[in-house]
Design a protein around this motif. Structure first.
Motif, PDB file in Angstrom:
ATOM      1  N   VAL A 110      -6.038   0.009   9.561  1.00  0.00           N
ATOM      2  CA  VAL A 110      -4.985   0.934   9.127  1.00  0.00           C
ATOM      3  C   VAL A 110      -4.675   0.640   7.664  1.00  0.00           C
ATOM      4  N   PRO A 111      -3.965   1.552   6.992  1.00  0.00           N
ATOM      5  CA  PRO A 111      -3.394   1.186   5.689  1.00  0.00           C
ATOM      6  C   PRO A 111      -2.390   0.053   5.899  1.00  0.00           C
ATOM      7  N   ALA A 112      -2.113  -0.707   4.855  1.00  0.00           N
ATOM      8  CA  ALA A 112      -1.067  -1.717   4.961  1.00  0.00           C
ATOM      9  C   ALA A 112       0.255  -1.025   5.306  1.00  0.00           C
ATOM     10  N   ILE A 113       1.050  -1.642   6.176  1.00  0.00           N
ATOM     11  CA  ILE A 113       2.299  -1.032   6.619  1.00  0.00           C
ATOM     12  C   ILE A 113       3.491  -1.617   5.849  1.00  0.00           C
ATOM     13  N   TYR A 114       4.667  -1.130   6.133  1.00  0.00           N
ATOM     14  CA  TYR A 114       5.961  -1.461   5.538  1.00  0.00           C
ATOM     15  C   TYR A 114       6.155  -0.751   4.210  1.00  0.00           C
ATOM     16  N   TYR A 115       5.345  -1.069   3.192  1.00  0.00           N
ATOM     17  CA  TYR A 115       5.491  -0.391   1.912  1.00  0.00           C
ATOM     18  C   TYR A 115       4.953   1.032   2.015  1.00  0.00           C
ATOM     19  N   ARG A 116       5.637   1.969   1.364  1.00  0.00           N
ATOM     20  CA  ARG A 116       5.142   3.338   1.303  1.00  0.00           C
ATOM     21  C   ARG A 116       4.140   3.402   0.162  1.00  0.00           C
ATOM     22  N   LEU A 117       2.882   3.448   0.517  1.00  0.00           N
ATOM     23  CA  LEU A 117       1.818   3.283  -0.462  1.00  0.00           C
ATOM     24  C   LEU A 117       1.273   4.610  -0.960  1.00  0.00           C
ATOM     25  N   SER A 118       0.817   4.603  -2.190  1.00  0.00           N
ATOM     26  CA  SER A 118       0.146   5.766  -2.761  1.00  0.00           C
ATOM     27  C   SER A 118      -1.283   5.837  -2.234  1.00  0.00           C
ATOM     28  N   GLU A 119      -1.911   6.995  -2.449  1.00  0.00           N
ATOM     29  CA  GLU A 119      -3.313   7.122  -2.060  1.00  0.00           C
ATOM     30  C   GLU A 119      -4.174   6.083  -2.769  1.00  0.00           C
ATOM     31  N   GLN A 120      -3.872   5.829  -4.030  1.00  0.00           N
ATOM     32  CA  GLN A 120      -4.657   4.865  -4.789  1.00  0.00           C
ATOM     33  C   GLN A 120      -4.550   3.465  -4.181  1.00  0.00           C
ATOM     34  N   SER A 121      -3.352   3.115  -3.697  1.00  0.00           N
ATOM     35  CA  SER A 121      -3.152   1.803  -3.073  1.00  0.00           C
ATOM     36  C   SER A 121      -3.942   1.690  -1.772  1.00  0.00           C
TER      37      SER A 121
END
Length: 311
Positions: A110-121
């Motif tokens: 999955v994408p990293a959770i907790y932080y609201r990440l940008s597509e680039q992240s």
């Protein structure tokens, strides 16, 4: 150019539960017993360390021990996908490298959770994982828990890579699932995520499914898959409705995973309680869960006979 046998990834994958001892610690013996219980169920493989496996609630070392136990027990008999998603990219890379050393067949995150990440992240996070091993990579899109909904543009960019062979689509739209299949630009695996719509996902192009409730009724999902492949759509629909009724009941308990793990204990497969903040079952639910287990077993016996008539 490296190629993988994508057929080994098609079909039903159990999103494997955690397995703890009575003190709540990871228990390799119970991990092995649980993974062994699925070998003769008809499933294609196991998805280890995901949501159902409580990977996010375990330490890196615990997650490694689980993978090692699974690979030792069934790694030569089932296709094993290891979920390596974690909050930090470095931890995900470490888990990916370990999965490859253990002989896993693919990794997923999955994408990293907790932080609201940008597509680039998210792209950078996944790319670091992909580049850390020679294993094929399967995207895990589950926006309802990560808060990140994969866009078509980022998907197409990721899917264009040789090592990105598929996606576990846990969003609830089968239209979006179909669009991922259509826009991958190559032979590409799409796994249906929502258990309640396995049949719908298959009809809309999914190559199989990865699901948590499969763990207490793998035979039913394998039977559902067989009915789909035999073009027995009316019977398949009826079975999906039966499965959904079971899932609805499972979701009525304080903890889905606690309910599923208790049902397994009724079959002498001990996995302990889920780890807090996931709740265990309470004693007042024991009787109804026993009745639900009996109902599942009756359905398995009924539909296995039904499939035998077809095949």
């Amino acid at each position: 150019m490296k190629t993988w046998d994508l057929d080994q990834f098609k079909g039903v994958f159990v999103a494997m539960y955690s397995a703890y001892d009575d003190a709540g610690e990871v228990c390799e013996e119970r991990v092995k017993n649980l993974s062994r219980s699925y070998v003769n169920s008809g499933v294609t493989g196991l998805y280890v360390g995901g949501s159902s496996g409580e990977g996010i609630l375990q330490t890196t070392e615990e997650r490694k021990r689980v993978v090692e136990a699974v690979m030792q027990e069934v790694g030569r008999e089932l296709t094993i996908i290891v979920h390596v998603g974690a909050n930090s990219t470095e931890e995900s890379r470490e888990l990916a490298i370990h999965a490859e050393k253990c002989g896993a067949h693919a990794i997923s995150a999955v994408p990293a959770i907790y932080y609201r990440l940008s597509e680039q992240s998210v792209e950078k996070h996944w790319q670091e994982i992909i580049d850390s091993t020679s294993l094929p990579f399967i995207i895990y899109n589950i926006p309802q828990t990560t808060g990140f909904n994969l866009t078509q543009s980022l998907f197409q960019k990721m899917a264009a890579q040789e090592k990105v062979i598929g996606i576990k689509m846990s969003g609830e739209s089968v239209y979006e699932l179909q669009q991922l299949k259509a826009n991958s630009g190559k032979e590409f695996l799409v796994f249906n995520g929502p258990d309640e719509q396995y049949l719908g996902g298959r009809i809309m192009g999914a190559d199989g499914g990865i699901g948590g409730t499969y763990g207490v009724m793998p035979e039913l999902f394998c039977t559902l898959d067989k009915l789909y492949r035999a073009n027995e759509f009316e019977k398949a629909q009826k079975l999906q409705f039966e499965i959904n009724s079971v899932i609805k009941k499972l979701l009525s308990y304080p903890s889905l995973y606690g309910a599923c793990k208790y049902i397994l204990s009724l079959r002498n497969i001990e996995t302990g309680s889920p780890r807090l903040p996931l709740l265990p079952v309470v004693q007042q639910d024991y009787a109804s869960l026993s009745e639900l287990n009996d109902r599942i077993l009756r359905l398995i016996n009924t539909y296995i006979v039904e499939v035998e008539k077809i095949y």
